[in-house]
Design a protein around this motif. Structure first.
Motif, PDB file in Angstrom:
ATOM      1  N   GLY A   1      -0.561 -17.846   7.227  1.00  0.00           N
ATOM      2  CA  GLY A   1       0.047 -19.028   6.461  1.00  0.00           C
ATOM      3  C   GLY A   1       0.179 -18.491   5.088  1.00  0.00           C
ATOM      4  O   GLY A   1       0.481 -19.548   3.942  1.00  0.00           O
ATOM      5  N   TYR A   2       0.460 -17.546   4.514  1.00  0.00           N
ATOM      6  CA  TYR A   2       0.653 -17.142   3.207  1.00  0.00           C
ATOM      7  C   TYR A   2       2.185 -17.031   3.065  1.00  0.00           C
ATOM      8  O   TYR A   2       2.793 -16.664   3.708  1.00  0.00           O
ATOM      9  CB  TYR A   2      -0.024 -15.642   2.535  1.00  0.00           C
ATOM     10  CG  TYR A   2      -1.439 -15.772   2.452  1.00  0.00           C
ATOM     11  CD1 TYR A   2      -1.788 -16.023   1.215  1.00  0.00           C
ATOM     12  CD2 TYR A   2      -2.304 -15.813   3.440  1.00  0.00           C
ATOM     13  CE1 TYR A   2      -3.392 -16.291   0.770  1.00  0.00           C
ATOM     14  CE2 TYR A   2      -3.676 -15.766   3.244  1.00  0.00           C
ATOM     15  CZ  TYR A   2      -4.265 -16.007   2.117  1.00  0.00           C
ATOM     16  OH  TYR A   2      -5.404 -16.060   1.800  1.00  0.00           O
ATOM     17  N   GLY A   3       2.739 -17.410   1.796  1.00  0.00           N
ATOM     18  CA  GLY A   3       4.165 -17.294   1.513  1.00  0.00           C
ATOM     19  C   GLY A   3       4.413 -15.835   1.327  1.00  0.00           C
ATOM     20  O   GLY A   3       3.606 -14.775   1.457  1.00  0.00           O
ATOM     21  N   ARG A   4       6.080 -15.536   1.635  1.00  0.00           N
ATOM     22  CA  ARG A   4       6.097 -14.121   1.544  1.00  0.00           C
ATOM     23  C   ARG A   4       5.541 -13.497   0.241  1.00  0.00           C
ATOM     24  O   ARG A   4       5.330 -12.221   0.339  1.00  0.00           O
ATOM     25  CB  ARG A   4       7.636 -13.983   1.623  1.00  0.00           C
ATOM     26  CG  ARG A   4       8.255 -14.345   3.017  1.00  0.00           C
ATOM     27  CD  ARG A   4       9.638 -14.158   3.042  1.00  0.00           C
ATOM     28  NE  ARG A   4      10.146 -12.681   3.012  1.00  0.00           N
ATOM     29  CZ  ARG A   4      10.275 -12.076   4.198  1.00  0.00           C
ATOM     30  NH1 ARG A   4      10.127 -12.575   5.261  1.00  0.00           N
ATOM     31  NH2 ARG A   4      10.683 -10.550   4.172  1.00  0.00           N
ATOM     32  N   ILE A   5       6.121 -14.034  -0.982  1.00  0.00           N
ATOM     33  CA  ILE A   5       5.827 -13.422  -2.189  1.00  0.00           C
ATOM     34  C   ILE A   5       4.300 -13.490  -2.395  1.00  0.00           C
ATOM     35  O   ILE A   5       3.807 -12.099  -3.000  1.00  0.00           O
ATOM     36  CB  ILE A   5       6.326 -14.159  -3.304  1.00  0.00           C
ATOM     37  CG1 ILE A   5       7.876 -14.263  -3.321  1.00  0.00           C
ATOM     38  CG2 ILE A   5       5.908 -13.881  -4.681  1.00  0.00           C
ATOM     39  CD1 ILE A   5       8.490 -15.179  -4.424  1.00  0.00           C
ATOM     40  N   ALA A   6       3.562 -14.426  -2.050  1.00  0.00           N
ATOM     41  CA  ALA A   6       2.126 -14.274  -2.378  1.00  0.00           C
ATOM     42  C   ALA A   6       1.331 -13.278  -1.418  1.00  0.00           C
ATOM     43  O   ALA A   6       0.503 -12.375  -2.043  1.00  0.00           O
ATOM     44  CB  ALA A   6       1.391 -15.761  -2.064  1.00  0.00           C
ATOM     45  N   GLY A   7       1.785 -13.176  -0.065  1.00  0.00           N
ATOM     46  CA  GLY A   7       1.390 -12.279   0.922  1.00  0.00           C
ATOM     47  C   GLY A   7       1.478 -10.765   0.363  1.00  0.00           C
ATOM     48  O   GLY A   7       0.871 -10.037   0.207  1.00  0.00           O
TER      49      GLY A   7
END
Lengths: 560, 409
Positions: free
Chosen positions: A187-193
């Motif tokens: 469930g992480y955002g693309r950028i955060a991941g």
């Protein structure tokens, strides 16, 4: 073969370290008062005393320092956000093709283009003039604003594509797809991941390129002259003024200033290093707390818009340069010139033949030697299994991190002192100092990324190392090799200060001609030369893109 | 003390004779020998490369020299003359006293003074021995023999004249409102905020503007003929800086930035950013109209009380490689033919250094029938010449200017 590759390493090290050492020595001695020809026979700190008494030195120093950090931070942030948001998507690969040519645009040309766009009599105001009822250009201080914002904008325009492409080159070395899946499934955002899982490893590979950007933007001359504040100018522009001041005692001060420039660049690097640590800690904190930043679509779109604006600004600037090069009378607020003329071109072209030949010859040979040495060094790596680690990487980046003006003047003294008549050879050698790191940088990652099992199989079948190199490795790497060559050629074409000093003005290139003519501030002539300056590397990049397709036309899997 | 002086004199003489013995200086009495020696040589002519017109003129010179004397002239295009000086300095620093890389330099003012003081010029004075010197107007143009009050001593040969002239666009500005001296210019600037400026020193044109104002405002103009007197300097320049303080408040960008140089001002006149600009060559505006850079409504004016004027020169460094060919080139640049083309606005438009009454009849007629262009004032309307101050003023004023306005405060 082993000996050959080993000597390539030795030659490469010598080429990178010796010129800088001697050059710095040639700068340091006068800084501390020793330059017998000008009456400096004893060591002392007088030069520094007069330097610190120079008005506005502190402001110039702070300006150089801040410009370097802000430019680098903005360029890196734009690159990171975009790549984090779009790595592995078709958008990225489409943009890659659009952004690569930006690397070929020389800094000066991009800066001129930007100036044509944002000046009060520039194109943006002209576009707005009919709507807002502006009849005369507004009296606003752009460019040359005291904060150096225009200069920073100009640098970001050029440095972002550079960092972008360096990052792309490093991208294949990380496990993008599984990491993306893992991050998304939690469930992480693309950028955060991307930033949590991949950025630390990625940044480690591009950090020296980032340092080179810091060094470049703290000591840049041409962009600072075109866009930067001039009251006071940056430290680097004032150094150049002092070095060419007819009052020859300024030479000592200029040398002392070069030492301060070195200190400013080092300080910026140290601060950046500290920032790296802070950011890493913040990143860890945010990661450990499980901040997911799941809804980052807006940020992703924002980063795409930023990259889009950067790219289209450079292209719009180039188009403006092109129009100016054929413009007759073109007054404010006309959107197009009153008449067109090719006079600027017909006058310039016959005069360009000699500089063009010098540019091509120097670019070709320095690139060729750089490629041979790089291949030698990398092959040595393969044989020994050691990459030399960060230390050798640092040596490689030395010419990019030590500000050019702090050692090129010393080099000039050395060259003249040697009494050598081989000016062409000297020019190729000096270009090589700057070309070599870029070529190595471009080629090293693809070289190391190639699956070694191909070679192991070939070796197991009894092929010699040389045969393996020429029949397996080099053909498989032809695309990165050609790209590295194009990068090297572009770097050579763009060299101004070393060409001027070592060529002693007798060896003229398109770039030295362009800068000399730019001093006349004739927009038409600037347009002609800036376009030509852009065209040469662009041709090299096109060849690099086109040739492998041609060579591999009957090998489906080699096509990219 | 006397012994010291004697020793000094002796060492100077020894040094001078040493110099002669070391390098075979060309014998200026024997011009044919110079011509013979020059054939096949290549002259690296270091000249500012910022103007296409001028570059084209030098190319013409190159073609002529090739054809007439088998001498190759290569222009080394500089963005600043000082870098040619730097090159010679660097060579001297490296002990390269022969086969230097600079053969001929386009020079004047502080660059010349600097080279002269550092003994970087070919000596003894050769310029007055050139065959074409007989046409030179040394009597009526005092700036030919003294460059910024520094005697040229024949160490540089005159190439062209210069005079400060102002330009405006008659489509935008009423000719009746134009200023006639520095004080009126300030009033004009106050009435038209943001429409006047000058290039920041050390740009040559910008520094010239400062000298023009100083010449008009200083209490005793004769002080400018001598080197700066440090004791009275502050007081001497006070009127100039009081003037500039007022001017900057109403100048282009409120004096927080300045145009780069003359061509930059020219572009800003065309853009409508500036309304009054100035140049050191009366034909600049006509050339600009001709080249499509300025509208054909641009006209010239001067201050009736006089504007600065000077001469620019060519000089040969002490370690020049192609001395004979450099001498031959300097001589050709003084020929009526080369000077006529130089004064023709179609090529350059720079005032000649030759005296009309010394020229043969046909050359004189050719000069008189030149079409100087719509925006160029005829020579008799150019007004009186104010001589350049001693070179030391330039240095001190520039430093003071930087201290006051370029220190970032």
């Amino acid at each position: 073969m082993a000996r050959l590759a080993g000597s390539a390493v030795a030659v490469t090290l010598a080429l990178l370290v010796l010129p800088i050492t001697f050059g710095l020595l040639g700068t340091l001695l006068p800084a501390f008062g020793y330059l017998p020809a000008l009456g400096g026979h004893s060591f002392g700190l007088d030069a520094f005393a007069s330097l610190f008494a120079a008005p506005g030195l502190i402001d110039a120093t702070i300006l150089s320092f801040m410009t370097g950090l802000v430019t680098t931070a903005l360029s890196l942030a734009a690159t990171l956000l975009f790549i984090a948001g779009f790595a592995g998507t078709p958008t990225l690969s489409r943009l890659q093709h659009l952004l690569s040519p930006l690397l070929a645009v020389p800094h000066a040309a991009a800066a001129f283009g930007l100036a044509f766009l944002i000046a009060p009599s520039g194109y943006l105001v002209r576009l707005a003039a009919p709507v807002l009822g502006i009849a005369r250009p507004p009296d606003i201080l752009i460019p040359h604003d005291p904060m150096g914002l225009a200069m920073i904008a100009g640098l970001v325009l050029k440095e972002t594509p550079f960092l972008f492409l360096v990052t792309l080159a490093a991208l294949p070395q990380i496990d993008l797809v599984p990491a993306r899946r893992l991050a998304a499934s939690f469930g992480y955002g693309r950028i955060a991941g991307f930033i949590y899982l991949l950025w630390p490893a990625l940044y480690r590979q591009i950090r020296f390129a980032v340092y080179a950007v810091i060094a470049y933007s703290t000591s840049v001359v041409d962009v600072a002259l075109i866009l930067g504040p001039n009251l006071p100018g940056t430290l680097a522009t004032r150094l150049v003024q002092w070095m060419s001041d007819p009052d020859l005692t300024f030479r000592f001060m200029a040398s002392a200033g070069a030492v301060v420039q070195l200190a400013v660049t080092l300080a910026a690097l140290v601060v950046w290093y500290a920032l790296e640590r802070c950011c890493a800690a913040l990143l860890r904190l945010s990661r450990d707390r499980g901040c997911r930043f799941a809804r980052d679509a807006a940020l992703r779109q924002f980063s795409a818009v930023v990259i889009g604006i950067l790219g289209s600004t450079v292209f719009a600037g180039l188009i403006l340069l092109a129009v100016w090069s054929v413009a007759g009378l073109w007054q404010f607020p006309d959107l197009l010139p009153r008449d067109f003329t090719i006079r600027s071109w017909t006058r310039a072209l016959p005069r360009m033949i000699d500089p063009l030949i010098t540019t091509l010859v120097t670019g070709f040979f320095s690139t060729l030697i750089a490629i041979l040495l790089t291949v030698g060094c990398l092959e040595r790596e393969n044989q020994t299994g050691r990459t030399g680690g960060e230390r050798s990487l640092f040596v490689l980046y030395l010419p990019l991190i030590v500000p050019q003006i702090t050692f090129v003047f010393g080099l000039q003294l050395l060259f003249i002192g040697s009494g050598s008549q081989h000016r062409y050879a000297a020019l190729v050698l000096v270009h090589l100092v700057f070309v070599l790191p870029y070529v190595f940088l471009s080629l090293a990652d693809p070289w190391r990324a190639l699956d070694r099992r191909y070679e192991i199989i070939a070796a197991a079948l009894g092929r010699s190392r040389l045969i393996v190199l020429f029949t397996i490795r080099l053909p498989m790497l032809i695309r990165p090799i050609l790209t590295a060559s194009a990068v090297g050629f572009a770097v050579s074409v763009g060299q101004y200060l070393p060409t001027l000093l070592i060529g002693e003005g007798r060896l003229q290139t398109i770039t030295t001609e362009a800068v000399a003519l730019a001093s006349g501030n004739n927009r038409r002539v600037i347009g002609v030369y800036a376009l030509l300056q852009t065209l040469l590397p662009l041709i090299a990049f096109s060849l690099a893109a086109f040739l492998p397709a041609l060579l591999h036309r009957n090998r489906r899997d080699m096509r990219v | 003390m006397r012994l010291m002086k004697k020793l000094l004199a002796a060492s100077v003489i020894a040094g001078a004779s040493c110099l002669k013995a070391a390098a075979a200086d060309p014998d200026l009495e024997d011009w044919p020998a110079i011509e013979t020696a020059a054939a096949g040589q290549t002259v690296y002519f270091n000249a500012w490369g910022g103007s296409e017109n001028i570059n084209a003129y030098i190319e013409w010179v190159s073609a002529q020299m090739q054809e007439r004397h088998d001498v190759t002239v290569v222009q080394v295009k500089l963005d600043d003359t000082a870098s040619a000086v730097s090159k010679v300095v660097a060579e001297k620093a490296a002990g390269k006293d022969e086969n230097g890389s600079v053969d001929l330099i386009w020079i004047n003012g502080e660059n010349f003074v600097s080279m002269k003081k550092q003994d970087l010029l070919l000596s003894p004075g050769w310029a007055t021995s050139l065959p074409n010197w007989r046409y030179v107007d040394a009597e009526n143009q005092p700036t030919i023999l003294t460059d910024f009050t520094e005697p040229t001593d024949g160490l540089e040969s005159p190439w062209g004249g210069a005079k400060m002239v102002f330009f405006y666009d008659s489509a935008r500005t009423d000719p009746g409102s134009l200023p006639d001296n520095a004080a009126q210019l300030l009033d004009w600037a106050k009435q038209h905020p943001g429409r006047f400026s000058y290039p920041a020193p050390p740009d040559f044109i910008g520094s010239s503007f400062l000298k023009q104002v100083l010449s008009e405002l200083i209490d005793d103009p004769s002080k400018l003929d001598d080197p700066v007197d440090e004791k009275t300097f502050e007081r001497d320049v006070e009127p100039l800086f009081a003037y500039l303080d007022q001017l900057h408040d109403v100048a282009w960008r409120s004096g927080r930035a300045f145009p780069q140089n003359y061509p930059d001002m020219k572009q800003k006149l065309a853009d409508g950013e500036l309304d009054i600009i100035f140049a050191f060559n009366p034909a600049e505006a006509s050339a600009g109209i001709e080249a499509g850079e300025l509208p054909d409504t641009v006209r010239s004016f001067i201050f009736s009380g006089g504007t600065l004027g000077n001469t620019h020169f060519v000089a040969i460094p002490y370690n020049a490689n192609a001395r004979e060919a450099a001498l031959l080139t300097a001589n050709f640049l003084l020929s009526p033919e080369a000077q006529l083309r130089k004064q023709d606005p179609a090529y350059w438009g720079d005032p000649t250094v030759l005296a009309m009454d010394k020229l043969p009849e046909e050359n004189r007629t050719a000069f008189q029938s030149l079409d100087l262009g719509v925006a160029t004032l005829p020579p008799d309307q150019l007004g009186p010449v104010i001589a350049e101050p001693h070179a030391s003023w330039m240095d001190r004023i520039e430093t003071e200017w930087r201290r006051r306005y370029a220190s970032g405060n």
